[in-house]
Scaffold this active site. Structure first.
Site, PDB file in Angstrom:
ATOM      1  N   GLU A 146      51.938  46.887  60.366  1.00 16.04           N
ATOM      2  CA  GLU A 146      51.785  47.403  61.716  1.00 16.04           C
ATOM      3  C   GLU A 146      52.338  46.492  62.807  1.00 16.04           C
ATOM      4  OE1 GLU A 146      47.686  48.469  62.303  1.00 16.04           O
ATOM      5  OE2 GLU A 146      47.794  50.086  60.857  1.00 16.04           O
ATOM      6  N   GLU A 151      47.639  52.851  54.267  1.00 12.82           N
ATOM      7  CA  GLU A 151      46.256  52.847  54.758  1.00 12.82           C
ATOM      8  C   GLU A 151      45.903  54.237  55.263  1.00 12.82           C
ATOM      9  OE1 GLU A 151      45.165  50.014  57.827  1.00 12.82           O
ATOM     10  OE2 GLU A 151      46.220  48.402  56.774  1.00 12.82           O
TER      11      GLU A 151
HETATM   12  C1  GBH Z   1      44.680  49.226  60.847  1.00  9.78           C
HETATM   13  O1  GBH Z   1      44.931  49.241  62.191  1.00  9.78           O
HETATM   14  C2  GBH Z   1      44.782  47.825  60.324  1.00  9.78           C
HETATM   15  O2  GBH Z   1      45.929  47.625  59.534  1.00  9.78           O
HETATM   16  C3  GBH Z   1      43.561  47.352  59.604  1.00  9.78           C
HETATM   17  O3  GBH Z   1      43.609  45.956  59.487  1.00  9.78           O
HETATM   18  C4  GBH Z   1      42.349  47.862  60.321  1.00  9.78           C
HETATM   19  O4  GBH Z   1      41.173  47.310  59.821  1.00  9.78           O
HETATM   20  C5  GBH Z   1      42.338  49.352  60.178  1.00  9.78           C
HETATM   21  O5  GBH Z   1      43.527  49.915  60.589  1.00  9.78           O
HETATM   22  C6  GBH Z   1      41.204  50.040  60.905  1.00  9.78           C
HETATM   23  O6  GBH Z   1      41.302  49.868  62.282  1.00  9.78           O
HETATM   24  O7  GBH Z   1      43.092  54.496  70.400  1.00  9.78           O
HETATM   25  O8  GBH Z   1      42.893  56.806  69.712  1.00  9.78           O
HETATM   26  O9  GBH Z   1      45.037  55.937  70.376  1.00  9.78           O
HETATM   27  C7  GBH Z   1      44.938  50.488  62.784  1.00  9.78           C
HETATM   28  C8  GBH Z   1      45.195  50.378  64.254  1.00  9.78           C
HETATM   29  C9  GBH Z   1      44.510  52.612  64.772  1.00  9.78           C
HETATM   30  C10 GBH Z   1      45.896  51.311  66.241  1.00  9.78           C
HETATM   31  C11 GBH Z   1      44.766  53.818  65.611  1.00  9.78           C
HETATM   32  C12 GBH Z   1      46.193  52.536  67.026  1.00  9.78           C
HETATM   33  C13 GBH Z   1      45.312  54.581  67.823  1.00  9.78           C
HETATM   34  C14 GBH Z   1      44.002  55.211  68.122  1.00  9.78           C
HETATM   35  N1  GBH Z   1      45.530  51.607  64.878  1.00  9.78           N
HETATM   36  N2  GBH Z   1      45.086  53.431  66.969  1.00  9.78           N
HETATM   37  S1  GBH Z   1      43.747  55.648  69.773  1.00  9.78           S
END
Ligand code: GBH
Length: 454
Positions: free
Chosen positions: A166, A354
């Site tokens: 990411e 993931e």
């Molecule tokens: C992942 O990040 C990571 O790789 C992992 O380490 C982490 O634990 C896991 O997911 C769970 O969080 O705010 O509604 O626009 C994910 C990060 C999740 C970032 C979705 C952008 C958009 C949601 N992403 N987010 S919103």
């Protein structure tokens, strides 16, 4: 619902974790501090001041954790390598820095579980941040030094490599929004960081090839499809900007060798000339890889908002269910995304590296009944299966996450695991979703009905 609920025979069922989120042992065997040690120890950055000092103590419990993986029946395990265990301080390399991973690989091998290693999942050594971190081009060489040592020491045992987890989070969320370490709010540095992450990826792919190793190498992007709140041209344009910000900023360089031009102008009007792309960079970034990894959690729904300075968008809520993170459950977006990737970007194999849900799990009589997580997983796997049944080149699925763990800025307050972790005793309790996933893997097929609701 379609009659055929099974997956291809060679489909790779997996589960994923990341070093800082589970290992603990933050000061053991010479490990130096990472930006997440610094950040989590800075008051106000992580909920309740939680840190990864102990986390799931996986560094000491990996043997029994691998036994749980074997019980689950996964074919592949995705984990990440902690850079500060190998390069703890400037000019210092620990020759035994990969020993923990060698022990882990031995256990995985013993149980017939194929390792998939992420080289960078956000635990940048603090000494590199002190020199400007990802926004300073010098980081590319530091990264390649780390990657090369990993390839040379572990390359014959690891058939699947992910250069970065990411890069959107490691750059824009970390240097721009400031929610993740190092917690800066500087969009120019954020976009420079994004470029260096992409460049280090491309150079690492070239390096991997030059060493003649036999495995596959790719990158993992977190993609968040952007939907427009209405058909009005303003909202449609807003969704297109959001899409550039969340997705195309990484997809276009990797697969087309260029940043989205119009959006780049917008970014530079906002934060000044990025002055970051040098001759040859875009070609390096677009070096052909072997697969694309995607992390999928949710979508965004946006409308035009002239008052929002960088993107000009506002985010809307719907009546759809949300997970414990507050993220909307919208599995159709996964299906749409997979088709779009194949149509607009690549015919490379795709892995979902993931997917999963946070839930406010509680232990009742020694059990955790997480029907909401099961429903989430079922719906997303159904979207994946549908894509495959239409000829989609999706090779595997890694559930996030094997264990409850340190959920970054949320500390231990959000649980994503299919195994519950009691952080006082380090006891592991497989949740109902563990048993559900075990059966899915064993049958190579989804059950007929979705249990519970999200
Ligand atoms: C992942 O990040 C990571 O790789 C992992 O380490 C982490 O634990 C896991 O997911 C769970 O969080 O705010 O509604 O626009 C994910 C990060 C999740 C970032 C979705 C952008 C958009 C949601 N992403 N987010 S919103």
């Amino acid at each position: 619902m379609s009659q055929n609920r099974s997956f291809p025979d060679d489909f790779i069922w997996g589960a994923a974790t990341a070093s800082y989120q589970i290992e603990g042992a933050a000061a053991e065997d010479g490990r130096g501090p990472s930006i997440w040690d610094t950040f989590s120890k800075t008051p106000g950055k992580v909920l309740h001041g939680h840190t990864g000092d102990i986390a799931c103590d996986h560094y000491h419990r990996y043997e029994s954790d691998v036994k749980l993986m074997a019980e689950l029946g996964i074919r592949s395990y995705r984990f990440s390598l902690a850079w500060p265990r190998v390069f703890p301080a400037k000019g210092k390399v620990l020759d035994n820095g990969f020993d923990f991973y060698k022990r882990l690989l031995e256990q995985l091998h013993k149980h017939g579980i194929t390792p998939a290693a992420t080289i960078y999942h956000w635990d940048l050594p603090q000494w590199i941040e002190d020199e400007g971190g990802w926004s300073n081009r010098a980081v590319v060489d530091y990264y390649l030094e780390f990657a090369e040592k990993a390839f040379r020491e572990l390359g014959d045992q690891i058939p699947m490599w992910i250069t970065h987890n990411e890069p959107w989070c490691a750059s824009l969320l970390s240097y721009g929004i400031g929610e993740h370490a190092p917690g800066l709010r500087d969009w120019r540095r954020a976009y420079r960081a994004a470029h260096h992450l992409l460049l280090s990826h491309g150079e690492a792919v070239k390096l991997y090839r030059s060493l003649g190793l036999k495995g596959e190498i790719g990158i993992t992007l977190n993609l968040t499809p952007a939907y427009s709140a209405s058909d009005s041209p303003q909202d449609v344009a807003a969704a297109a900007r959001q899409d550039c910000f969340s997705n195309r900023w990484f997809l276009d360089p990797l697969f087309k060798g260029e940043y989205p031009a119009e959006f780049m102008e917008r970014v530079e009007r906002f934060c000044g000339d990025l002055d970051v792309v040098r001759a040859g960079d875009m070609e390096a970034i677009a070096t052909k890889m072997d697969f694309l990894g995607i992390n999928f959690y949710t979508r965004s729904l946006v409308a035009d908002d002239p008052n929002d300075p960088l993107l000009g968008v506002k985010h809307l809520k719907t009546d759809n269910p949300v997970t414990d993170m507050g993220w909307e459950v919208y599995p159709d977006a996964l299906y749409d995304l997979l088709h779009r990737l194949q149509k607009d970007y690549t015919d490379l194999p795709i892995y979902i590296t993931e997917n999963g849900a946070a839930s406010a799990d509680v232990v009742e009589d020694g059990n955790v009944h997480d029907a909401d997580r099961i429903a989430y997983l079922h719906q997303h796997l159904e979207a994946a299966r549908k894509f495959i049944s239409e000829g989609g080149n999706l090779k595997g699925y890694y559930l996030w996450s094997l264990l409850d763990n340190f959920e970054w800025a949320f500390g231990y307050t959000k649980r994503f695991g299919i195994i519950y972790v009691d952080y006082d005793t380090q006891e592991r309790i497989p949740k109902d979703s563990f048993e559900w996933y075990r059966q899915v893997i064993a049958a190579n097929s989804l059950p007929e009905t979705v249990q519970g609701t999200v």
